[in-house]
Design a protein around this motif. Structure first.
Motif, PDB file in Angstrom:
ATOM      1  N   PRO A 196       0.800  -1.227   0.000  1.00 42.70           N
ATOM      2  CA  PRO A 196       0.000   0.000   0.000  1.00 42.70           C
ATOM      3  C   PRO A 196       0.833   1.278   0.000  1.00 42.70           C
ATOM      4  CG  PRO A 196      -0.055  -1.034   2.160  1.00 42.70           C
ATOM      5  CD  PRO A 196       0.615  -1.999   1.245  1.00 42.70           C
ATOM      6  N   SER A 197       2.123   1.165   0.304  1.00 46.33           N
ATOM      7  CA  SER A 197       2.983   2.346   0.302  1.00 46.33           C
ATOM      8  C   SER A 197       3.901   2.399  -0.922  1.00 46.33           C
ATOM      9  CB  SER A 197       3.836   2.369   1.584  1.00 46.33           C
ATOM     10  OG  SER A 197       4.674   1.229   1.648  1.00 46.33           O
ATOM     11  N   SER A 246      -2.068   0.513  -3.343  1.00 43.66           N
ATOM     12  CA  SER A 246      -1.792   1.940  -3.134  1.00 43.66           C
ATOM     13  C   SER A 246      -3.022   2.786  -3.405  1.00 43.66           C
ATOM     14  CB  SER A 246      -0.634   2.383  -4.031  1.00 43.66           C
ATOM     15  OG  SER A 246       0.555   1.681  -3.719  1.00 43.66           O
ATOM     16  N   GLN A 248      -6.199   1.701  -3.208  1.00 48.36           N
ATOM     17  CA  GLN A 248      -7.147   1.391  -2.145  1.00 48.36           C
ATOM     18  C   GLN A 248      -6.779   2.121  -0.855  1.00 48.36           C
ATOM     19  OE1 GLN A 248      -8.905  -2.739  -1.255  1.00 48.36           O
ATOM     20  NE2 GLN A 248      -7.201  -2.624   0.176  1.00 48.36           N
ATOM     21  N   GLU A 249      -5.492   2.191  -0.539  1.00 50.35           N
ATOM     22  CA  GLU A 249      -5.049   2.869   0.682  1.00 50.35           C
ATOM     23  C   GLU A 249      -5.375   4.360   0.626  1.00 50.35           C
ATOM     24  OE1 GLU A 249      -3.388   2.515   4.544  1.00 50.35           O
ATOM     25  OE2 GLU A 249      -4.015   1.037   3.050  1.00 50.35           O
ATOM     26  N   ASP A 253      -7.896   5.793   3.418  1.00 58.63           N
ATOM     27  CA  ASP A 253      -7.242   6.758   4.295  1.00 58.63           C
ATOM     28  C   ASP A 253      -8.106   8.012   4.434  1.00 58.63           C
ATOM     29  OD1 ASP A 253      -5.422   8.279   5.754  1.00 58.63           O
ATOM     30  OD2 ASP A 253      -4.274   8.857   3.976  1.00 58.63           O
ATOM     31  N   ARG A 282      -9.787  -3.693   3.885  1.00 59.67           N
ATOM     32  CA  ARG A 282      -8.836  -2.696   4.386  1.00 59.67           C
ATOM     33  C   ARG A 282      -9.566  -1.522   5.044  1.00 59.67           C
ATOM     34  NH1 ARG A 282      -4.751  -1.410   7.265  1.00 59.67           N
ATOM     35  NH2 ARG A 282      -3.738   0.556   6.688  1.00 59.67           N
ATOM     36  N   LEU A 286      -8.674  -0.371   8.916  1.00 57.16           N
ATOM     37  CA  LEU A 286      -8.184   0.975   9.212  1.00 57.16           C
ATOM     38  C   LEU A 286      -9.194   1.760  10.041  1.00 57.16           C
ATOM     39  CD1 LEU A 286      -5.866   2.931   8.832  1.00 57.16           C
ATOM     40  CD2 LEU A 286      -6.920   3.709   6.687  1.00 57.16           C
TER      41      LEU A 286
END
Length: 365
Positions: A196-197, A246, A248-249, A253, A282, A286
């Motif tokens: 994800p990063s 990435s 999706q994050e 977020d 995810r 989160l």
């Protein structure tokens, strides 16, 4: 009428023909007929195809729900139906069916709001909703932050998407990656094996001068698409799993950050997440992490209750009956842009009396 109202709910706002049966806050049946496969080759929902599919599926799905619930149609205390928002033609099929059944059965009719129903469905899993409750609704058509102090009469919009909804962005990126339709489940699956990063995609509307609770995913969608195009133009392989993770994050977020902020600002200690994207693994993880850190209790229904279904409509209908809300009039129509500030569409007092006058007779054998 029993202490716990027995209500049948009909949902046809998009491509799912959903029929649920609820007694109070107990789910008795949740029957669904989906036309998603008929839309897959077009890469999205085609309204006319959806409407025709609802017509074909309506009666068999209602019969299946009643059989699954082990109840007779004549025992119902009311018929609830999504009156909006949604696709106009699809909504009309559901509203017409609900009116026909309600009239034939001699039962009161309740036209309810699709978004309020997504909030109310959580009662079927976690019990009565706290008042107030902050709700984050994320789907293919909606990304909204809503504050509910009374699910039957007082739902206040805090923020919404100004362009693409979260689910729509998932569908579009899945299409760019050639992963098929619908995009949400497949991106979630690929993301589990990605980093994800790996790619720093933008977080829309998170600047100090941006609206605190509104969402924007159009810029993110464009950024991801251009990144993929650049890789392909350079003759390089696209790392599908890393892109999925990435992207999706970036979405989850922003969603969770703004939802928790709204709870803190309004002094609300309960956050409910609903809508189809709430099934995303995810997002759930989160949201739980950030809620625990902020001292907020998170409520998320199981994935099947997050997507469009008749159970959520029946749940809100049962709450309307339990709280003595006015039934809808027989001229109830579909409203594709029904505001969430209208959790249900009541009739005038004389229309309400007429509904119950008809309920003295049962035309359905």
């Amino acid at each position: 009428m029993a202490d716990e109202p027995l209500v049948l709910g009909i949902e046809t706002s998009c491509d799912e023909t959903g029929v649920g049966v609820v007694r109070g806050t107990a789910l008795l049946a949740d029957a669904i007929a989906s036309s998603v496969d008929e839309h897959a080759r077009f890469g999205g929902v085609v309204p006319e195809v959806a409407s025709r599919a609802h017509l074909e599926a309506m009666v068999p799905t209602i019969d299946r729900a009643l059989k699954e619930a082990g109840v007779s149609a004549k025992d119902l205390d009311g018929i609830a139906v999504t009156a909006g928002p949604g696709l106009a033609g699809a909504l009309l099929v559901g509203v017409s069916a609900a009116k026909a059944y309600a009239y034939a059965l001699g039962k009161p009719l309740y036209g309810v709001n699709h978004l309020a129903s997504h909030i109310c469905v959580d009662q079927l899993e976690h019990g009565a909703l706290p008042e107030p409750t902050m709700a984050l609704l994320v789907s293919g058509g909606h990304s909204s932050l809503l504050l509910s102090t009374d699910i039957t009469s007082d739902v206040r919009p805090m923020g919404a998407t100004i362009d693409d909804a979260a689910g729509e962005a998932f569908d579009k990126i899945a299409r760019v990656l050639n992963l098929g339709f619908p995009g949400g489940p497949v991106i979630d699956r690929y993301a589990k094996e990605g980093d994800p990063s790996a790619i720093a995609f933008p977080r829309g509307l998170t600047g100090p001068r941006d609206p605190a609770y509104d969402f924007s995913f159009s810029g993110l969608k464009t950024s991801v698409a251009r990144w993929i195009e650049a890789k392909r133009a350079a003759g390089e392989d696209v790392p599908v799993r890393d892109v999925a993770a990435s992207f999706q994050e970036a979405v989850v977020d922003v969603l969770t950050r703004k939802a928790v902020r709204a709870c803190k600002d309004e002094g609300v200690d309960h956050l409910m997440i609903g809508g189809g994207v709430a099934a995303n693994s995810r997002l759930r993880v989160l949201a739980q992490e950030r809620c625990e850190a902020a001292g907020i209790r998170l409520r998320v229904p199981r994935p099947k209750l997050c997507t469009d279904n008749g159970a959520m409509v029946a749940a809100l209908g049962a709450e309307m009956v339990a709280r003595g809300r006015a039934a809808s009039s027989w001229d109830l129509s579909a409203d594709s842009s029904l505001p969430v500030t209208d959790p249900h569409v009541p009739g005038h007092p004389h229309d309400h009396d007429h509904v119950h006058e008809v309920s003295k007779d049962n035309l359905y054998s």
